[in-house]
Design a protein around this motif. Structure first.
Motif, mmCIF file in Angstrom:
data_model
loop_
_atom_site.group_PDB
_atom_site.id
_atom_site.type_symbol
_atom_site.label_atom_id
_atom_site.label_comp_id
_atom_site.label_asym_id
_atom_site.label_seq_id
_atom_site.Cartn_x
_atom_site.Cartn_y
_atom_site.Cartn_z
ATOM 1 N N PRO A 123 0.902 -1.176 0.299
ATOM 2 C CA PRO A 123 0.104 -0.346 0.227
ATOM 3 C C PRO A 123 0.658 1.115 -0.115
ATOM 4 O O PRO A 123 2.422 0.972 0.682
ATOM 5 N N GLN A 124 0.326 2.301 -0.780
ATOM 6 C CA GLN A 124 1.205 3.594 -0.950
ATOM 7 C C GLN A 124 0.770 4.542 0.523
ATOM 8 O O GLN A 124 0.198 4.243 1.552
ATOM 9 N N GLN A 125 1.967 4.673 1.014
ATOM 10 C CA GLN A 125 2.661 4.880 2.322
ATOM 11 C C GLN A 125 2.327 6.349 2.132
ATOM 12 O O GLN A 125 2.321 7.348 1.023
ATOM 13 N N ILE A 126 1.580 7.225 3.485
ATOM 14 C CA ILE A 126 1.117 8.108 3.654
ATOM 15 C C ILE A 126 1.386 9.280 4.616
ATOM 16 O O ILE A 126 2.573 8.159 5.902
ATOM 17 N N THR A 127 1.887 10.340 5.097
ATOM 18 C CA THR A 127 1.803 11.525 6.059
ATOM 19 C C THR A 127 0.475 12.306 5.910
ATOM 20 O O THR A 127 -0.078 11.883 5.103
ATOM 21 N N ALA A 129 6.402 10.297 -1.446
ATOM 22 C CA ALA A 129 7.030 9.804 -2.553
ATOM 23 C C ALA A 129 7.931 9.177 -2.683
ATOM 24 O O ALA A 129 8.929 9.310 -1.518
ATOM 25 N N VAL A 130 8.316 8.007 -2.899
ATOM 26 C CA VAL A 130 9.050 6.971 -3.182
ATOM 27 C C VAL A 130 10.293 7.847 -3.977
ATOM 28 O O VAL A 130 10.121 7.599 -5.913
ATOM 29 N N GLY A 131 11.394 7.265 -3.462
ATOM 30 C CA GLY A 131 12.323 7.709 -5.189
ATOM 31 C C GLY A 131 12.713 6.317 -6.235
ATOM 32 O O GLY A 131 12.067 5.001 -5.726
ATOM 33 N N VAL A 132 12.454 6.830 -7.402
ATOM 34 C CA VAL A 132 12.947 6.189 -8.509
ATOM 35 C C VAL A 132 14.625 5.419 -8.927
ATOM 36 O O VAL A 132 15.159 6.762 -8.930
ATOM 37 N N SER A 133 14.714 3.858 -9.007
ATOM 38 C CA SER A 133 16.334 4.319 -9.149
ATOM 39 C C SER A 133 16.388 3.541 -10.236
ATOM 40 O O SER A 133 15.971 3.426 -11.346
#
Length: 68
Positions: A8-12, A64-68
């Motif tokens: 699942p998408q992590q949120i704040t 936002a998750v960084g893209v490698s």
């Protein structure tokens, strides 16, 4: 290759008024003799912002998750 489930998408959680993350909600807890700790039994709808100093609504923002 089969379908791989996505996590699942992590949120704040943020204050809808000022956007800060310094928010609180009231909850009710009960003592668990088996676990020897307090367990949350209900989280109430009302929310407060520590920065605004009053009641607010909460909004979720994806992390936002960084893209490698």
């Amino acid at each position: 290759m089969g379908n791989v489930p996505c996590p699942p998408q992590q949120i704040t959680i943020h204050c809808k008024i000022c956007g800060c993350e310094n928010v609180r909600r009231d909850a009710s807890v009960e003592w668990s003799p088996e676990l020897q700790m307090w367990e949350v039994v209900v989280v109430y709808d009302a929310a407060d912002c520590e920065d605004c100093g009053g009641e607010t609504n909460l909004i979720e923002k994806p992390i936002a998750v960084g893209v490698s």
